[in-house]
Write a protein that holds these residues in place. Structure first.
Motif: not given
Length: 428
Positions: A248-254, A275-277, A282-286, A329-331
């Motif tokens: 999740f926080y890697m998604a934030y970072a990207y 795209q990497e974010a 998506l891998c985490v939440c869906f 929210k991040l999505g």
């Protein structure tokens, strides 16, 4: 604010009477024993009292530890061990080992076990505050500070007090270095989640947010690796939490790194970062959505990870990441930023989108959470050398024939607290 905090159960303990008939040879000595019993029972009650706050907890902790030190510190002016240190057997369960207790006849074992529970209480208090419907600025500060206090308590126990134990901790028990390290790192990472929430709310520089998110993701990865040699049945669920938070926080970072790249007119690289974010998010939440292979090469693993966290049996709380509003929210942020980058690239930049995502080499200069060191209170004024001299261990043998029955260690009944809607927070 991130209110999805995995929590392991509190440690449970057997009752302790501190009844040293014959040994306590004066009214003052008997009063110390009675006060130890009373203050210990009160502190244990505070762990499950939902009205307890950090001030109440500190007062209860100081009241007990100031007296308990009278059984640990040297009171006769010599460097010898306190003669009362080994008089009492203490039983405590461990957070990862179910209801099977450890026992040591050592007052320092009692000190570190009780302080460990105090640190756990601070993490649970932080989680409870963060899960409220409307988190105020003062409550957000309490969350942030409580997590740093917990980290500092765990760290001080590991560095200062646990090494003083005569019997070392067994593998997988709370007092062994790997377990304590995991708790320290988790508390620091979760404290930084509060910092990130504040930085986003106040619209701080995207570079700072990306760096903080990257550091936090690395914390979670480090915590996961710390536990990789423990038995899966006791640490598996906890590790799944660390792995999901790392994604999740890697998604934030990207995501925020992509914003930084766009501001630097590197639109192609920005698109690839977004795209990497999106892949991480998506891998985490869906876990059940269909995602193009180009955007989610690690999708199969992450899909299994989400399901495994919910289904893995073991100590600790369970949550569904896809239902946490803070995550959702991040999505929206990733989606909107990626679409903006793609529009700009189609009208202005015409940059080629790299095949590989950018290598993140981000270092946060501000906002990193440092543990607040744990300090024992001063020795109680009741514990004087004169009173200490009235404890006579030679008279304790009279009671050996009438050994008390083994006290059962009952699990702690913790309040059923469920996370509520996330409305964000501001922390100044």
């Amino acid at each position: 604010m991130a209110h999805w905090f995995h929590r392991n159960p509190l440690k449970a303990t057997a009752p302790v009477s501190f009844n040293y008939y014959g040994v306590a040879g004066s009214p003052a000595a008997n009063k110390i024993c009675n006060d130890l019993r009373t203050n210990r029972a009160r502190l244990l009650e505070m762990f499950t009292d939902v009205t307890c706050n950090p001030e109440i907890m500190k007062n209860a902790t100081d009241a007990y530890f100031s007296l308990l030190q009278g059984f640990i510190s040297s009171l006769d002016g010599t460097t010898q061990e306190n003669k009362m240190r080994f008089i009492q057997n203490f039983k405590w369960t461990d957070t990862l080992q179910g209801n099977t207790p450890s026992a040591q006849q050592d007052a320092i074992f009692e000190l570190v076990s009780m302080a460990f529970n105090v640190a756990l209480w601070y993490t649970k208090f932080a989680s409870r505050q963060a899960g409220k419907e409307n988190v105020t600025e003062a409550e957000a500060k309490d969350v942030h500070r409580s997590l740093k206090v917990a980290a500092g308590t765990f760290k001080t126990l590991k560095d200062v007090h646990v090494p003083r134990l005569i019997t070392p901790a067994e593998k997988g028990r709370d007092l062994e270095p790997r377990v304590i390290d995991a708790y320290i790192i988790q508390c620091q990472a979760e404290a930084q989640e509060v910092t990130i929430a504040r930085a986003i709310e106040l619209k701080h520089n995207a570079t700072l947010i990306a760096a903080l998110a990257f550091e936090t993701a690395n914390f979670y990865q480090k915590a996961d690796h710390t536990l990789n040699t423990l038995e899966p049945e006791c640490s598996g669920k906890w590790r799944k939490y660390f792995q999901l938070k790392q994604l999740f926080y890697m998604a934030y970072a990207y995501c925020y790194h992509g914003q930084t790249l766009l501001a630097s007119d590197k639109c192609g690289e920005a698109i690839r970062s977004l795209q990497e974010a999106q892949r991480c998010f998506l891998c985490v939440c869906f876990p059940r959505v269909e995602v193009k292979a180009a955007l989610c090469s690690g999708y199969s693993h992450a899909e299994a990870l989400c399901k495994e966290y919910r289904q893995t049996k073991g100590p600790g709380t369970t949550a569904k990441p896809s239902e946490q509003l803070f995550f959702l929210k991040l999505g929206g942020l990733i989606k909107n930023t990626l679409e903006k980058c793609q529009r700009e690239n189609g009208f202005i930049y015409f940059h080629k989108v790299p095949v590989e995502p950018p290598q993140l080499e981000l270092k946060a200069s501000y906002g990193l959470a440092e543990p607040i060191p744990f300090e024992l209170p001063p020795l109680s004024q009741q514990c004087t050398s004169e009173v200490y001299a009235t404890f006579d261990l030679t008279k304790g043998a009279k009671n050996d024939k009438a050994k008390p029955k083994e006290e059962e260690v009952k699990p702690v009944k913790e309040p059923d607290l469920k996370p509520q809607k996330d409305t964000g927070c501001v922390l100044s």
